[in-house]
Design a protein around this motif. Structure first.
Motif, PDB file in Angstrom:
ATOM      1  N   PRO A 312       0.947  -1.371  -0.070  1.00 21.99           N
ATOM      2  CA  PRO A 312       0.020   0.003  -0.008  1.00 21.99           C
ATOM      3  C   PRO A 312       1.007   1.416   0.024  1.00 21.99           C
ATOM      4  N   MET A 313       2.067   1.340   0.738  1.00 24.26           N
ATOM      5  CA  MET A 313       2.780   2.302   0.548  1.00 24.26           C
ATOM      6  C   MET A 313       3.457   2.696  -0.879  1.00 24.26           C
ATOM      7  N   LEU A 314       3.760   1.652  -1.446  1.00 25.60           N
ATOM      8  CA  LEU A 314       4.163   1.807  -3.030  1.00 25.60           C
ATOM      9  C   LEU A 314       3.111   2.384  -3.841  1.00 25.60           C
ATOM     10  N   LEU A 315       2.079   1.805  -3.618  1.00 29.40           N
ATOM     11  CA  LEU A 315       0.867   2.258  -4.517  1.00 29.40           C
ATOM     12  C   LEU A 315       0.593   3.706  -4.244  1.00 29.40           C
ATOM     13  N   PRO A 342      15.289  -9.088  -3.308  1.00 31.11           N
ATOM     14  CA  PRO A 342      14.912  -8.868  -4.654  1.00 31.11           C
ATOM     15  C   PRO A 342      13.587  -8.007  -4.544  1.00 31.11           C
ATOM     16  N   TYR A 343      12.752  -7.904  -4.039  1.00 34.30           N
ATOM     17  CA  TYR A 343      11.504  -7.173  -4.067  1.00 34.30           C
ATOM     18  C   TYR A 343      11.896  -5.923  -3.612  1.00 34.30           C
ATOM     19  N   ALA A 344      12.871  -5.360  -2.528  1.00 34.74           N
ATOM     20  CA  ALA A 344      13.324  -4.329  -1.982  1.00 34.74           C
ATOM     21  C   ALA A 344      14.434  -3.537  -3.338  1.00 34.74           C
ATOM     22  N   ASP A 345      15.136  -4.499  -3.978  1.00 30.81           N
ATOM     23  CA  ASP A 345      16.049  -3.975  -5.005  1.00 30.81           C
ATOM     24  C   ASP A 345      15.418  -3.802  -6.371  1.00 30.81           C
ATOM     25  N   GLN A 346      14.380  -4.457  -6.665  1.00 29.03           N
ATOM     26  CA  GLN A 346      13.875  -4.395  -8.126  1.00 29.03           C
ATOM     27  C   GLN A 346      12.571  -3.494  -8.063  1.00 29.03           C
ATOM     28  N   GLN A 347      11.865  -3.359  -6.990  1.00 24.83           N
ATOM     29  CA  GLN A 347      10.601  -2.385  -6.693  1.00 24.83           C
ATOM     30  C   GLN A 347      10.830  -0.972  -6.036  1.00 24.83           C
ATOM     31  N   LEU A 348      10.987  -1.421  -4.643  1.00 26.18           N
ATOM     32  CA  LEU A 348      10.970  -0.349  -3.700  1.00 26.18           C
ATOM     33  C   LEU A 348      12.074   0.676  -4.062  1.00 26.18           C
ATOM     34  N   LEU A 349      13.407   0.184  -4.082  1.00 26.15           N
ATOM     35  CA  LEU A 349      14.367   1.397  -4.357  1.00 26.15           C
ATOM     36  C   LEU A 349      14.157   1.991  -5.450  1.00 26.15           C
ATOM     37  N   PRO A 350      14.007   1.361  -6.918  1.00 24.04           N
ATOM     38  CA  PRO A 350      13.690   2.265  -7.868  1.00 24.04           C
ATOM     39  C   PRO A 350      12.587   3.057  -7.760  1.00 24.04           C
ATOM     40  N   ALA A 351      11.555   2.719  -7.115  1.00 23.72           N
ATOM     41  CA  ALA A 351      10.526   3.756  -6.844  1.00 23.72           C
ATOM     42  C   ALA A 351      10.921   5.103  -6.195  1.00 23.72           C
ATOM     43  N   LEU A 352      11.700   5.012  -5.173  1.00 24.58           N
ATOM     44  CA  LEU A 352      12.333   5.936  -4.508  1.00 24.58           C
ATOM     45  C   LEU A 352      13.082   6.871  -5.233  1.00 24.58           C
ATOM     46  N   ARG A 353      13.869   6.295  -6.023  1.00 31.73           N
ATOM     47  CA  ARG A 353      14.972   7.143  -6.919  1.00 31.73           C
ATOM     48  C   ARG A 353      14.015   7.804  -8.034  1.00 31.73           C
ATOM     49  N   ASP A 354      13.224   7.250  -8.381  1.00 33.09           N
ATOM     50  CA  ASP A 354      12.166   7.640  -9.511  1.00 33.09           C
ATOM     51  C   ASP A 354      11.438   9.053  -9.079  1.00 33.09           C
ATOM     52  N   HIS A 355      10.764   8.609  -7.981  1.00 35.85           N
ATOM     53  CA  HIS A 355       9.807   9.833  -7.401  1.00 35.85           C
ATOM     54  C   HIS A 355      10.467  10.748  -6.478  1.00 35.85           C
ATOM     55  N   GLN A 356      11.285  10.562  -5.840  1.00 37.15           N
ATOM     56  CA  GLN A 356      12.206  11.255  -4.855  1.00 37.15           C
ATOM     57  C   GLN A 356      11.248  11.695  -3.346  1.00 37.15           C
ATOM     58  N   ARG A 357      10.555  10.862  -3.340  1.00 35.20           N
ATOM     59  CA  ARG A 357       9.370  11.090  -2.211  1.00 35.20           C
ATOM     60  C   ARG A 357       9.609   9.856  -1.240  1.00 35.20           C
ATOM     61  N   PHE A 364       0.075   3.809   7.530  1.00 33.16           N
ATOM     62  CA  PHE A 364      -0.430   2.733   6.550  1.00 33.16           C
ATOM     63  C   PHE A 364      -0.712   1.398   7.600  1.00 33.16           C
ATOM     64  N   LEU A 365      -1.914   0.939   7.029  1.00 35.68           N
ATOM     65  CA  LEU A 365      -2.009  -0.561   7.723  1.00 35.68           C
ATOM     66  C   LEU A 365      -1.696  -1.498   6.620  1.00 35.68           C
ATOM     67  N   PRO A 366      -1.077  -2.688   6.807  1.00 35.53           N
ATOM     68  CA  PRO A 366      -0.826  -3.805   5.836  1.00 35.53           C
ATOM     69  C   PRO A 366      -1.874  -4.171   5.211  1.00 35.53           C
ATOM     70  N   VAL A 367      -1.709  -4.896   4.075  1.00 31.55           N
ATOM     71  CA  VAL A 367      -2.624  -5.709   3.194  1.00 31.55           C
ATOM     72  C   VAL A 367      -2.700  -6.958   3.680  1.00 31.55           C
ATOM     73  N   LEU A 368      -3.406  -7.566   4.496  1.00 34.39           N
ATOM     74  CA  LEU A 368      -3.279  -8.834   5.046  1.00 34.39           C
ATOM     75  C   LEU A 368      -4.448  -9.700   4.493  1.00 34.39           C
ATOM     76  N   SER A 369      -5.507  -9.649   4.404  1.00 38.84           N
ATOM     77  CA  SER A 369      -6.498 -10.534   3.515  1.00 38.84           C
ATOM     78  C   SER A 369      -7.104  -9.728   2.516  1.00 38.84           C
ATOM     79  N   SER A 370      -7.319  -8.395   2.851  1.00 42.42           N
ATOM     80  CA  SER A 370      -7.989  -7.766   1.542  1.00 42.42           C
ATOM     81  C   SER A 370      -7.147  -6.360   1.685  1.00 42.42           C
ATOM     82  N   PRO A 371      -7.040  -5.609   0.529  1.00 45.03           N
ATOM     83  CA  PRO A 371      -6.477  -4.181   0.498  1.00 45.03           C
ATOM     84  C   PRO A 371      -6.787  -3.301   1.624  1.00 45.03           C
TER      85      PRO A 371
END
Length: 375
Positions: A312-315, A342-357, A364-371
C-alpha cells in the motif's frame, strides 16, 4: 631554495633566525619584528670583529632571500652605526624556508601539549599512550592533562567488570556515551585488558503468540503496537526501534528480549537461537528504512521486505503521495544501493529513486486478507 653557504659558518645568524621561528610558534596578533641593539644582536656591536661583513649578511637575507625587510632609524646621530635600532620585520611566507634551513620541522602545539600531558603516565598504557597522542580525544572544557587523567582512571576501573557505558560515565565526567565508537582506542591503550569490558546487551521488545512460524521485524513503535492488536496470522513480532547501528549484534548471545503479555517466550527464544525462521522486515519507505533492512540481513540473511506492509505504501507513492527529503529532515539519508532482497531492490528502491519522495509506515495498515487504505 637551499640555505646560503655562509649560514653554517655564522652561528649568531642562525640564532637570530631561530628567534624569529620561536615567535612564529606562539600566538600573535602583530607582525614579528626585532630591533637591532647590543642586547638583541650583540655580534653586530663587537667592533674588534668584522661587523661590517656581518651586517652585509643581514642585508643579503633581506634583499636576496627576502626573509625580512629592514627599516632604518632616521633619528641616529653621526657617531652611531647606521644599522643601530633598525627594525627587522619578518615575512611569514618564509616560515617553511627557515624551517628547512634550520632543520626545525613544525611541531603542532596541541600535539606538544599532549606529549607533555602524557609525560610520567606512560606506564598506565600498553602503548605508552601513543594511541592518545594520535587520536587526541576531547571533552568540552577539558585540557590534554585532564583527558590523560580520565584515561588513567579508566585503566584503574577496567578490573571492576564494567560495561562500556559504565566505564565512560565513571571516568569521563558522567558522560556515558563518550567512549561509544572508541573501542579501537581502548584496545590500543589497554590491550587484552580492554576485553574485560562486559558486552552491552541489545534489549528488544517482542510479541510471540503460541504456534507462530515466521518473524516480522517492525521499525516503528506505533506500527508495532498496531500489529500486536491486529496480528497477521502465524507471525511473531519484533520491535526494532530503527536499530541499524546495532544490527550486527542482533543475533548475539547477549541479546535480551522483553515480551509483551500473551507471548510464549521460551518458544521464541528457542526458535530465535536456531535462526531458521522465515523473517520479514517492514519500516518506512525511505532510504534509511531500507538501509536498516540491508544491515539486518548481515545477521538474518533470510530477511526480506514484507510485501503486505510495503504494497500500500508503494501504491501511494506511485499515486503522487509522499513527502520530500527536506520536509522531513531526510536530506542526509544515503541510498543503500542494494539490500540483497529482490523485492526491495527491484521495486521499492527504484520507486524511491524515480519519485524522490518518501512515506512513513505509521500512516498505513498492511494488506493482510484484503486491501487496506491509509489510516
Amino acid at each position: 631554495m637551499s640555505a646560503p653557504p655562509w649560514l653554517e659558518e655564522e652561528p649568531w645568524l642562525r640564532r637570530l633566525l631561530s628567534w624569529f621561528l620561536d615567535r612564529l610558534e606562539r600566538p600573535r596578533t602583530q607582525a614579528i619584528t626585532r630591533r637591532v641593539k647590543k642586547t638583541t644582536v650583540p655580534e653586530l656591536f663587537r667592533f674588534s670583529e668584522d661587523t661590517r661583513y656581518r651586517w652585509q649578511l643581514v642585508e643579503r637575507l633581506a634583499q636576496e632571500y627576502r626573509v625580512f625587510s629592514i627599516h632604518y632609524d632616521s633619528r641616529l646621530d653621526p657617531f652611531q652605526e647606521h644599522y643601530e635600532n633598525a627594525q627587522l620585520r619578518l615575512d611569514p611566507i618564509c616560515e617553511a624556508l627557515l624551517r628547512d634551513w634550520l632543520d626545525r620541522p613544525r611541531v603542532d602545539p596541541r600535539r606538544r601539549a599532549w606529549q607533555n600531558a602524557l609525560s610520567g603516565h606512560e606506564v598506565h598504557f600498553q602503548d605508552g599512550g601513543a594511541a592518545l597522542l594520535d587520536a587526541q580525544p576531547t571533552l568540552a572544557g577539558e585540557s590534554p592533562e585532564d583527558m590523560v587523567g580520565h584515561f588513567v582512571l579508566a585503566a584503574n576501573w577496567l578490573d571492576s567488570d564494567p560495561t562500556l557505558r559504565e566505564l565512560s560515565a565513571r571516568c569521563f565526567r558522567g558522560d556515558s556515551k563518550f567512549l561509544d565508537g572508541r573501542q579501537d582506542l581502548l584496545a590500543r591503550l589497554f590491550g587484552e585488558r580492554a576485553q574485560r569490558l562486559r558486552p552491552r546487551p541489545l534489549l528488544l521488545t517482542a510479541w510471540a503468540p503460541a504456534g507462530f512460524d515466521r518473524l516480522l521485524i517492525v521499525e516503528n513503535q506505533d506500527s508495532f503496537l498496531r500489529l500486536v492488536e491486529q496480528a497477521p496470522a502465524g507471525h511473531a513480532l519484533l520491535y526494532s526501534g530503527g536499530f541499524r547501528a546495532s544490527a550486527q549484534r542482533l543475533t548475539s548471545p547477549h541479546t535480551r528480549f522483553a515480551f509483551l503479555p500473551g507471548s510464549d517466550g521460551a518458544d521464541f527464544q528457542a526458535r530465535w537461537l536456531s535462526n531458521t525462521l522465515p523473517a520479514f522486515f517492514w519500516g518506512d519507505l525511505d532510504f534509511a528504512g531500507l538501509g536498516i533492512l540491508a544491515a539486518l540481513r548481515h545477521s538474518l540473511p533470510q530477511l526480506a521486505a514484507w510485501r503486505p506492509g510495503y504494497e500500500p505504501m508503494l501504491l501511494a507513492l506511485e499515486d503522487g503521495q509522499g513527502h520530500g527529503a527536506e520536509q522531513a529532515g531526510k536530506g542526509r539519508q544515503n541510498d543503500p544501493g542494494n539490500t540483497g532482497c529482490p523485492y526491495a531492490d527491484q521495486q521499492l528502491l527504484p520507486a524511491l529513486r524515480d519519485h524522490q519522495r518518501f512515506l512513513d509506515q505509521e500512516g498505513f495498515l498492511p494488506v493482510l486478507s484484503s486491501p487496506r487504505t491509509p489510516l
